[in-house]
Design a protein around this motif. Sequence first.
Motif, mmCIF file in Angstrom:
data_model
loop_
_atom_site.group_PDB
_atom_site.id
_atom_site.type_symbol
_atom_site.label_atom_id
_atom_site.label_comp_id
_atom_site.label_asym_id
_atom_site.label_seq_id
_atom_site.Cartn_x
_atom_site.Cartn_y
_atom_site.Cartn_z
ATOM 1 N N THR A 2 15.263 47.557 72.453
ATOM 2 C CA THR A 2 15.321 48.202 73.767
ATOM 3 C C THR A 2 15.286 47.152 74.873
ATOM 4 O O THR A 2 16.068 47.217 75.832
ATOM 5 C CB THR A 2 14.163 49.199 73.936
ATOM 6 O OG1 THR A 2 14.259 50.206 72.917
ATOM 7 C CG2 THR A 2 14.195 49.865 75.295
ATOM 8 N N ILE A 58 8.423 47.928 78.264
ATOM 9 C CA ILE A 58 8.919 48.529 77.033
ATOM 10 C C ILE A 58 7.772 48.438 76.043
ATOM 11 O O ILE A 58 7.275 47.349 75.757
ATOM 12 C CB ILE A 58 10.175 47.805 76.500
ATOM 13 C CG1 ILE A 58 11.316 47.860 77.531
ATOM 14 C CG2 ILE A 58 10.642 48.441 75.200
ATOM 15 C CD1 ILE A 58 11.426 46.682 78.405
ATOM 16 N N ILE A 91 10.293 53.229 77.819
ATOM 17 C CA ILE A 91 10.530 52.310 78.933
ATOM 18 C C ILE A 91 9.843 52.949 80.133
ATOM 19 O O ILE A 91 10.117 54.109 80.471
ATOM 20 C CB ILE A 91 12.024 52.124 79.249
ATOM 21 C CG1 ILE A 91 12.790 51.637 78.023
ATOM 22 C CG2 ILE A 91 12.192 51.134 80.415
ATOM 23 C CD1 ILE A 91 14.296 51.537 78.247
#
Length: 151
Positions: A35, A101, A111
Motif C-alpha cells: 500500500t 499506512i 490508510i
Amino acid sequence: MKGLLLVALCWVVTWPLSAAEGVIDVKSAFGVEETADRLQTVLKQKGMKLFARINHAQGAASVGLSLRDTELLLFGNPKVGSPLMRCEQSVALDLPQKALIWQDENAQVWISYNDPGYLQSRHAISGCDEVLAKVEKALAAFVQAAAGEDM
C-alpha cells in the motif's frame, strides 16, 4: 457522586471517538508495504514531492519493541501548501501532508490522513475554500488509488 460517575462514563464512552477526530481512514486491499509503495507511486505520478517514508515498526524493533506494520509518508507540493500557509500560517504545523499506512489487530490495512476540513477548523483558515477543496479531492483520489485494485 452520581453526577461525577455520569461524567466519567460519558468520557470513557466518547474517548475513542475523539482520539481520531479529523482523521479519515480508508481500507486497503493490500499489505502495508505494498500500500505504501502504491501510494508513493501515485504521489510521484501526480507531481507530489515525497519528503520522507518512515517505517515505525522497524524503529520499534530497533529498540526491542514490537509494533504491527506501520509506515508514514510525508508528502506535498509548495504550490498547494504555500497558499494555505498564506491564509493561516499555523497550518504549517500539519504540513507537509501525512498518510499513515497501518495494520490493525485483525490484520486489516488502513490508510489514514488528516481531513482538510478538520485542518480548516483547527487552524481557523478562512479565504482558502477553493484550495482546501482541491486538497480534499486530491488526497481522496491518491488514497483511493493506492488502496484499491485499480491504479
